[in-house]
Design an enzyme around this catalytic site. Structure first.
Site, PDB file in Angstrom:
ATOM      1  N   CYS A  32     -39.589  13.708 -30.803  1.00 17.81           N
ATOM      2  CA  CYS A  32     -40.736  13.719 -29.896  1.00 17.81           C
ATOM      3  C   CYS A  32     -40.337  13.274 -28.485  1.00 17.81           C
ATOM      4  O   CYS A  32     -39.995  12.111 -28.271  1.00 17.81           O
ATOM      5  CB  CYS A  32     -41.806  12.796 -30.497  1.00 17.81           C
ATOM      6  SG  CYS A  32     -43.112  12.296 -29.387  1.00 17.81           S
ATOM      7  N   CYS A  35     -42.394  10.470 -27.013  1.00 19.35           N
ATOM      8  CA  CYS A  35     -42.040   9.194 -27.678  1.00 19.35           C
ATOM      9  C   CYS A  35     -40.832   8.563 -26.990  1.00 19.35           C
ATOM     10  O   CYS A  35     -40.785   7.342 -26.793  1.00 19.35           O
ATOM     11  CB  CYS A  35     -41.715   9.419 -29.153  1.00 19.35           C
ATOM     12  SG  CYS A  35     -43.101  10.045 -30.123  1.00 19.35           S
TER      13      CYS A  35
END
Length: 108
Positions: A32, A35
């Site tokens: 991600c 993230c």
């Protein structure tokens, strides 16, 4: 990626970690991009509030049971707990100021 102020949270230690005080749990995934953008900000939050809050990270790919338990639909998702109770949720990338403004009132 190891930060002394940030715990690795698993299904086994989750309930114990959130049981007392203010705890911020970052649900994230390796693949991600957002993230990875949020990770250093979460580290800064942990440093800023060191000794006053607990910060942990849950890898949703390794701990899918926890992700399901809290209905995590997108990452990054930050869950804020106070004495074991979920009090706030934040989805997506936020800056340090925004996260601090969530944590600070929980400490008073």
């Amino acid at each position: 990626m190891v930060n002394a102020n940030v715990l690795t949270v698993t299904n086994k230690n989750f309930d114990q970690i959130i049981s007392s005080g203010v705890v911020v749990v970052d649900f994230w995934a390796n693949w991600c991009g957002p993230c990875r953008m949020l990770s250093p900000i979460v580290d800064q939050l942990a440093e800023q509030f060191a000794g006053r809050i607990t910060v942990g990270k849950v890898d949703v790919d390794r701990e899918s049971e926890l992700a399901s338990r809290f209905r995590i639909m997108s990452v990054p998702s930050l869950l804020f707990f106070q004495d074991g109770k979920l009090v706030e949720t934040s989805v997506g990338v936020k800056n340090l100021e925004e996260l601090s403004s969530i944590v600070s009132p929980l400490l008073s």
